[in-house]
Motif scaffolding. Structure first.
Motif, PDB file in Angstrom:
ATOM      1  N   ILE A  27      -3.113  -3.730 -13.316  1.00  0.00           N
ATOM      2  CA  ILE A  27      -3.769  -3.586 -12.032  1.00  0.00           C
ATOM      3  C   ILE A  27      -3.003  -3.948 -10.834  1.00  0.00           C
ATOM      4  CG2 ILE A  27      -5.786  -3.676 -10.421  1.00  0.00           C
ATOM      5  CD1 ILE A  27      -7.619  -3.630 -13.025  1.00  0.00           C
ATOM      6  N   ALA A  28      -2.412  -5.173 -10.792  1.00  0.00           N
ATOM      7  CA  ALA A  28      -1.713  -5.755  -9.687  1.00  0.00           C
ATOM      8  C   ALA A  28      -0.619  -4.988  -9.604  1.00  0.00           C
ATOM      9  CB  ALA A  28      -1.771  -7.454  -9.735  1.00  0.00           C
ATOM     10  N   ALA A  29       0.326  -4.780 -10.775  1.00  0.00           N
ATOM     11  CA  ALA A  29       1.290  -3.964 -10.954  1.00  0.00           C
ATOM     12  C   ALA A  29       1.175  -2.466 -10.321  1.00  0.00           C
ATOM     13  CB  ALA A  29       1.889  -3.632 -12.338  1.00  0.00           C
ATOM     14  N   ILE A  30       0.107  -1.934 -10.719  1.00  0.00           N
ATOM     15  CA  ILE A  30      -0.212  -0.456  -9.994  1.00  0.00           C
ATOM     16  C   ILE A  30      -0.365  -0.715  -8.648  1.00  0.00           C
ATOM     17  CG2 ILE A  30      -1.757   1.324 -10.182  1.00  0.00           C
ATOM     18  CD1 ILE A  30      -2.297   0.775 -13.020  1.00  0.00           C
ATOM     19  N   LEU A  31      -0.991  -1.499  -7.958  1.00  0.00           N
ATOM     20  CA  LEU A  31      -1.201  -1.838  -6.632  1.00  0.00           C
ATOM     21  C   LEU A  31      -0.012  -2.029  -5.804  1.00  0.00           C
ATOM     22  CD1 LEU A  31      -4.590  -3.621  -6.434  1.00  0.00           C
ATOM     23  CD2 LEU A  31      -4.217  -1.294  -5.887  1.00  0.00           C
ATOM     24  N   GLY A  32       0.902  -2.792  -6.561  1.00  0.00           N
ATOM     25  CA  GLY A  32       2.092  -3.091  -5.694  1.00  0.00           C
ATOM     26  C   GLY A  32       2.870  -2.025  -5.740  1.00  0.00           C
ATOM     27  N   GLY A  33       2.791  -1.243  -6.909  1.00  0.00           N
ATOM     28  CA  GLY A  33       3.657   0.055  -6.860  1.00  0.00           C
ATOM     29  C   GLY A  33       3.138   1.169  -5.975  1.00  0.00           C
ATOM     30  N   VAL A  34       1.943   1.280  -5.387  1.00  0.00           N
ATOM     31  CA  VAL A  34       1.409   2.245  -4.437  1.00  0.00           C
ATOM     32  C   VAL A  34       2.011   1.719  -3.033  1.00  0.00           C
ATOM     33  CG1 VAL A  34      -0.926   2.513  -3.308  1.00  0.00           C
ATOM     34  CG2 VAL A  34      -0.895   2.608  -5.785  1.00  0.00           C
ATOM     35  N   CYS A  35       2.211   0.303  -2.902  1.00  0.00           N
ATOM     36  CA  CYS A  35       2.788  -0.129  -1.397  1.00  0.00           C
ATOM     37  C   CYS A  35       3.909   0.659  -1.210  1.00  0.00           C
ATOM     38  CB  CYS A  35       3.152  -1.499  -1.674  1.00  0.00           C
ATOM     39  SG  CYS A  35       1.801  -2.469  -1.667  1.00  0.00           S
ATOM     40  N   MET A  36       4.823   1.331  -2.109  1.00  0.00           N
ATOM     41  CA  MET A  36       5.982   2.081  -1.423  1.00  0.00           C
ATOM     42  C   MET A  36       5.651   3.211  -0.851  1.00  0.00           C
ATOM     43  SD  MET A  36       9.089   1.704  -1.075  1.00  0.00           S
ATOM     44  CE  MET A  36       9.607  -0.019  -1.983  1.00  0.00           C
ATOM     45  N   PRO A  37       4.837   4.067  -1.600  1.00  0.00           N
ATOM     46  CA  PRO A  37       4.604   5.489  -0.788  1.00  0.00           C
ATOM     47  C   PRO A  37       3.939   5.170   0.293  1.00  0.00           C
ATOM     48  CG  PRO A  37       3.930   5.697  -3.098  1.00  0.00           C
ATOM     49  CD  PRO A  37       4.378   4.097  -2.881  1.00  0.00           C
ATOM     50  N   ILE A  38       3.134   3.965   0.479  1.00  0.00           N
ATOM     51  CA  ILE A  38       2.289   3.775   1.714  1.00  0.00           C
ATOM     52  C   ILE A  38       3.400   3.392   2.790  1.00  0.00           C
ATOM     53  CG2 ILE A  38       1.018   2.148   3.298  1.00  0.00           C
ATOM     54  CD1 ILE A  38      -0.681   2.019   0.650  1.00  0.00           C
ATOM     55  N   MET A  39       4.553   2.790   2.298  1.00  0.00           N
ATOM     56  CA  MET A  39       5.476   2.501   3.251  1.00  0.00           C
ATOM     57  C   MET A  39       6.182   3.801   3.790  1.00  0.00           C
ATOM     58  SD  MET A  39       6.999  -0.343   4.705  1.00  0.00           S
ATOM     59  CE  MET A  39       7.614  -1.588   4.088  1.00  0.00           C
ATOM     60  N   PHE A  40       6.693   4.880   2.855  1.00  0.00           N
ATOM     61  CA  PHE A  40       6.932   5.880   3.295  1.00  0.00           C
ATOM     62  C   PHE A  40       6.182   6.653   4.389  1.00  0.00           C
ATOM     63  CE2 PHE A  40       8.961   6.655  -1.378  1.00  0.00           C
ATOM     64  CZ  PHE A  40      10.006   5.574  -0.912  1.00  0.00           C
ATOM     65  N   ILE A  41       5.001   6.525   4.276  1.00  0.00           N
ATOM     66  CA  ILE A  41       4.128   7.066   5.360  1.00  0.00           C
ATOM     67  C   ILE A  41       4.372   6.616   6.486  1.00  0.00           C
ATOM     68  CG2 ILE A  41       1.678   7.591   5.930  1.00  0.00           C
ATOM     69  CD1 ILE A  41       1.271   7.861   2.911  1.00  0.00           C
ATOM     70  N   LEU A  42       4.312   5.372   6.641  1.00  0.00           N
ATOM     71  CA  LEU A  42       4.827   4.596   8.121  1.00  0.00           C
ATOM     72  C   LEU A  42       6.228   4.841   8.502  1.00  0.00           C
ATOM     73  CD1 LEU A  42       3.308   0.989   7.499  1.00  0.00           C
ATOM     74  CD2 LEU A  42       2.565   2.447   9.012  1.00  0.00           C
ATOM     75  N   PHE A  43       7.053   4.928   7.617  1.00  0.00           N
ATOM     76  CA  PHE A  43       8.462   5.298   8.066  1.00  0.00           C
ATOM     77  C   PHE A  43       8.355   6.602   8.785  1.00  0.00           C
ATOM     78  CE2 PHE A  43      10.290   1.753   5.991  1.00  0.00           C
ATOM     79  CZ  PHE A  43      11.126   1.392   6.833  1.00  0.00           C
ATOM     80  N   GLY A  44       7.632   7.859   8.074  1.00  0.00           N
ATOM     81  CA  GLY A  44       7.553   9.118   8.727  1.00  0.00           C
ATOM     82  C   GLY A  44       6.554   9.150  10.003  1.00  0.00           C
ATOM     83  N   THR A  45       5.808   8.332   9.977  1.00  0.00           N
ATOM     84  CA  THR A  45       5.031   8.094  11.275  1.00  0.00           C
ATOM     85  C   THR A  45       5.822   7.695  12.403  1.00  0.00           C
ATOM     86  OG1 THR A  45       2.849   7.782  10.033  1.00  0.00           O
ATOM     87  CG2 THR A  45       2.776   7.121  12.336  1.00  0.00           C
ATOM     88  N   ILE A  46       6.721   6.472  12.232  1.00  0.00           N
ATOM     89  CA  ILE A  46       7.292   6.078  13.289  1.00  0.00           C
ATOM     90  C   ILE A  46       8.481   6.969  13.705  1.00  0.00           C
ATOM     91  CG2 ILE A  46       8.945   4.791  12.001  1.00  0.00           C
ATOM     92  CD1 ILE A  46       7.578   3.604  15.148  1.00  0.00           C
TER      93      ILE A  46
END
Length: 187
Positions: A83-102
């Protein structure tokens, strides 16, 4: 026909020329030759290779039988680690969303700031409904239409989000590695 002889301490190594191939023969200290194959490997190595082939011929083990000796606590740790590995992997798409917003914030800020008295007549030609507006009114209208907030607020949100996601990814990565290592030690 013997062509070469070397003395490596206790064992003598001789090469015999036989046509196109060279066969190596180890002569043990007591003078007894050990059998060698054409490629220079000893018969004991051939036996090892045969044993490896026998090991490779073993039937595959079902995945659940790999964990038959694990305790319920170790299985729990493995689930937490996955579960921790899955949550750690979900962080990268969220980072892409932040970069798109900025990136959007930079583009829209540049677009809105580029409107001045010199560029306004060009916009009036394309959009006649803004003919009687001032530069500040056009900027305000674009800010509302594009749903752009304050530029510096967007930068602060990006910075805080990047820090938060970085910390979360590091934490989830640590949990993943720690729980899997602990569970693997018990196997």
């Amino acid at each position: 026909m013997v062509s070469d002889s070397k003395d490596d301490g206790d064992i003598q190594l001789k090469k015999i020329k036989n046509g196109f191939n060279h066969t190596k023969i180890d002569i043990e200290p007591n003078g007894i030759d050990t059998k060698l194959s054409e490629n220079g490997k000893s018969s004991s190595k051939d036996k090892e290779e045969e044993e490896e082939e026998k090991k490779d011929d073993l039937p595959p083990v079902p995945i659940l039988q790999l964990f038959r000796y694990s305790t319920s606590y170790e299985r729990f740790l493995m689930v937490v680690g996955i579960i921790a590995a899955i949550l750690g992997g979900v962080c990268m798409p969220i980072m892409f969303i932040l970069f798109g917003t900025i990136t959007d914030a930079f583009v829209y800020h540049g677009l809105i700031e580029s409107i001045n008295n010199e560029t306004l007549p060009g916009l009036v030609i394309e959009y006649p409904e803004i003919e009687n507006m001032t530069v500040d009114e056009v900027k305000e209208l674009l800010t509302d239409l594009l749903d752009v907030g304050d530029f510096f607020t967007q930068v602060i949100i990006f910075g805080a989000g990047t820090i938060g996601i970085g910390v979360a990814q590091m934490l989830f990565g640590y949990i993943f590695v720690a729980t899997m290592n602990y569970a693997a030690e018990g196997q």
